[in-house]
Design a protein around this motif. Structure first.
Motif, mmCIF file in Angstrom:
data_model
loop_
_atom_site.group_PDB
_atom_site.id
_atom_site.type_symbol
_atom_site.label_atom_id
_atom_site.label_comp_id
_atom_site.label_asym_id
_atom_site.label_seq_id
_atom_site.Cartn_x
_atom_site.Cartn_y
_atom_site.Cartn_z
ATOM 1 N N VAL A 44 0.832 -1.003 0.092
ATOM 2 C CA VAL A 44 0.071 -0.020 0.075
ATOM 3 C C VAL A 44 0.947 1.351 -0.261
ATOM 4 O O VAL A 44 0.756 2.135 -0.749
ATOM 5 C CB VAL A 44 -1.025 0.030 1.190
ATOM 6 C CG1 VAL A 44 -1.698 1.463 1.531
ATOM 7 C CG2 VAL A 44 -2.179 -0.976 0.945
ATOM 8 N N TYR A 45 1.827 1.241 0.786
ATOM 9 C CA TYR A 45 2.769 2.485 0.784
ATOM 10 C C TYR A 45 3.690 2.523 -0.441
ATOM 11 O O TYR A 45 4.042 3.848 -0.520
ATOM 12 C CB TYR A 45 3.692 2.333 1.943
ATOM 13 C CG TYR A 45 3.013 2.783 3.231
ATOM 14 C CD1 TYR A 45 2.257 3.945 3.534
ATOM 15 C CD2 TYR A 45 2.795 1.830 4.422
ATOM 16 C CE1 TYR A 45 1.381 4.218 4.571
ATOM 17 C CE2 TYR A 45 2.110 2.247 5.612
ATOM 18 C CZ TYR A 45 1.616 3.452 5.714
ATOM 19 O OH TYR A 45 0.764 3.433 6.792
ATOM 20 N N ALA A 46 3.676 1.486 -1.041
ATOM 21 C CA ALA A 46 4.342 1.694 -2.544
ATOM 22 C C ALA A 46 3.646 2.024 -3.509
ATOM 23 O O ALA A 46 3.956 2.472 -4.731
ATOM 24 C CB ALA A 46 4.888 0.365 -2.674
ATOM 25 N N SER A 47 2.378 2.436 -3.278
ATOM 26 C CA SER A 47 1.253 2.855 -4.417
ATOM 27 C C SER A 47 1.554 4.164 -4.927
ATOM 28 O O SER A 47 2.125 5.158 -4.074
ATOM 29 C CB SER A 47 -0.059 2.926 -3.839
ATOM 30 O OG SER A 47 -0.220 1.379 -3.894
ATOM 31 N N ARG A 48 1.470 4.550 -6.189
ATOM 32 C CA ARG A 48 1.675 6.172 -6.316
ATOM 33 C C ARG A 48 0.724 7.101 -5.819
ATOM 34 O O ARG A 48 1.151 8.290 -5.561
ATOM 35 C CB ARG A 48 1.846 6.287 -8.025
ATOM 36 C CG ARG A 48 3.081 5.495 -8.259
ATOM 37 C CD ARG A 48 2.998 5.470 -9.801
ATOM 38 N NE ARG A 48 4.135 4.822 -10.492
ATOM 39 C CZ ARG A 48 5.569 5.335 -10.765
ATOM 40 N NH1 ARG A 48 5.633 6.716 -10.674
ATOM 41 N NH2 ARG A 48 6.286 4.748 -11.378
ATOM 42 N N ALA A 50 -3.048 7.884 -3.543
ATOM 43 C CA ALA A 50 -4.072 7.185 -2.450
ATOM 44 C C ALA A 50 -5.063 6.234 -3.075
ATOM 45 O O ALA A 50 -5.642 5.521 -2.425
ATOM 46 C CB ALA A 50 -4.556 8.458 -1.719
ATOM 47 N N ALA A 51 -5.548 6.797 -4.243
ATOM 48 C CA ALA A 51 -6.463 6.062 -4.704
ATOM 49 C C ALA A 51 -6.137 4.548 -5.263
ATOM 50 O O ALA A 51 -7.124 3.775 -4.982
ATOM 51 C CB ALA A 51 -7.216 6.836 -6.398
ATOM 52 N N ARG A 52 -4.989 4.650 -5.803
ATOM 53 C CA ARG A 52 -4.464 3.171 -6.140
ATOM 54 C C ARG A 52 -4.368 2.440 -5.063
ATOM 55 O O ARG A 52 -4.770 1.182 -5.125
ATOM 56 C CB ARG A 52 -3.088 3.225 -6.996
ATOM 57 C CG ARG A 52 -3.386 3.779 -8.486
ATOM 58 C CD ARG A 52 -2.086 3.633 -8.887
ATOM 59 N NE ARG A 52 -2.073 4.113 -10.529
ATOM 60 C CZ ARG A 52 -0.962 4.198 -11.253
ATOM 61 N NH1 ARG A 52 0.230 3.770 -10.852
ATOM 62 N NH2 ARG A 52 -1.250 4.743 -12.422
ATOM 63 N N ALA A 53 -3.931 2.996 -3.945
ATOM 64 C CA ALA A 53 -3.888 2.164 -2.678
ATOM 65 C C ALA A 53 -5.068 1.635 -2.097
ATOM 66 O O ALA A 53 -5.189 0.512 -1.750
ATOM 67 C CB ALA A 53 -3.055 3.169 -1.671
ATOM 68 N N TRP A 54 -5.975 2.487 -2.260
ATOM 69 C CA TRP A 54 -7.256 2.059 -1.610
ATOM 70 C C TRP A 54 -8.265 1.050 -2.543
ATOM 71 O O TRP A 54 -8.726 -0.246 -2.092
ATOM 72 C CB TRP A 54 -8.342 3.112 -1.665
ATOM 73 C CG TRP A 54 -8.251 4.035 -0.301
ATOM 74 C CD1 TRP A 54 -7.685 5.302 -0.072
ATOM 75 C CD2 TRP A 54 -8.586 3.678 1.074
ATOM 76 N NE1 TRP A 54 -7.537 5.764 0.982
ATOM 77 C CE2 TRP A 54 -8.282 4.780 1.953
ATOM 78 C CE3 TRP A 54 -9.510 2.606 1.513
ATOM 79 C CZ2 TRP A 54 -8.482 4.635 3.234
ATOM 80 C CZ3 TRP A 54 -9.521 2.724 2.762
ATOM 81 C CH2 TRP A 54 -9.233 3.532 3.710
#
Length: 75
Positions: A44-48, A50-54
């Motif tokens: 999750v923290y490697a996502s570019r 916040a939307a991609r992480a969610w």
């Protein structure tokens, strides 16, 4: 919060899919749980964004719970 529930589902599915049954795999899976949860945090923290992480953690949680329910019904 979603990472916690995804880690629970992944570990539960692993426990149900062991050949000896979930009763014998309970302790090793409990020991595996923090590693799975931290691994999900890392992804999750490697996502570019916040939307991609969610979206990623939400999809992972849904797939993990589907795998757990499938493992419970099959095994």
């Amino acid at each position: 919060m979603l990472g916690f529930f995804a880690a629970i589902a992944v570990c539960g599915a692993i426990a149900y899919m062991t050949p000896a049954g979930w009763q014998t795999a309970a302790i090793p899976v409990i020991a595996l749980f923090p590693l799975v949860w931290l691994g999900l945090f890392a992804v999750v923290y490697a996502s570019r964004t916040a939307a991609r992480a969610w979206v990623g953690i939400g999809a992972t949680t849904v797939v993990a719970w589907a795998a757990l329910l499938l493992a419970r019904t099959v095994w």
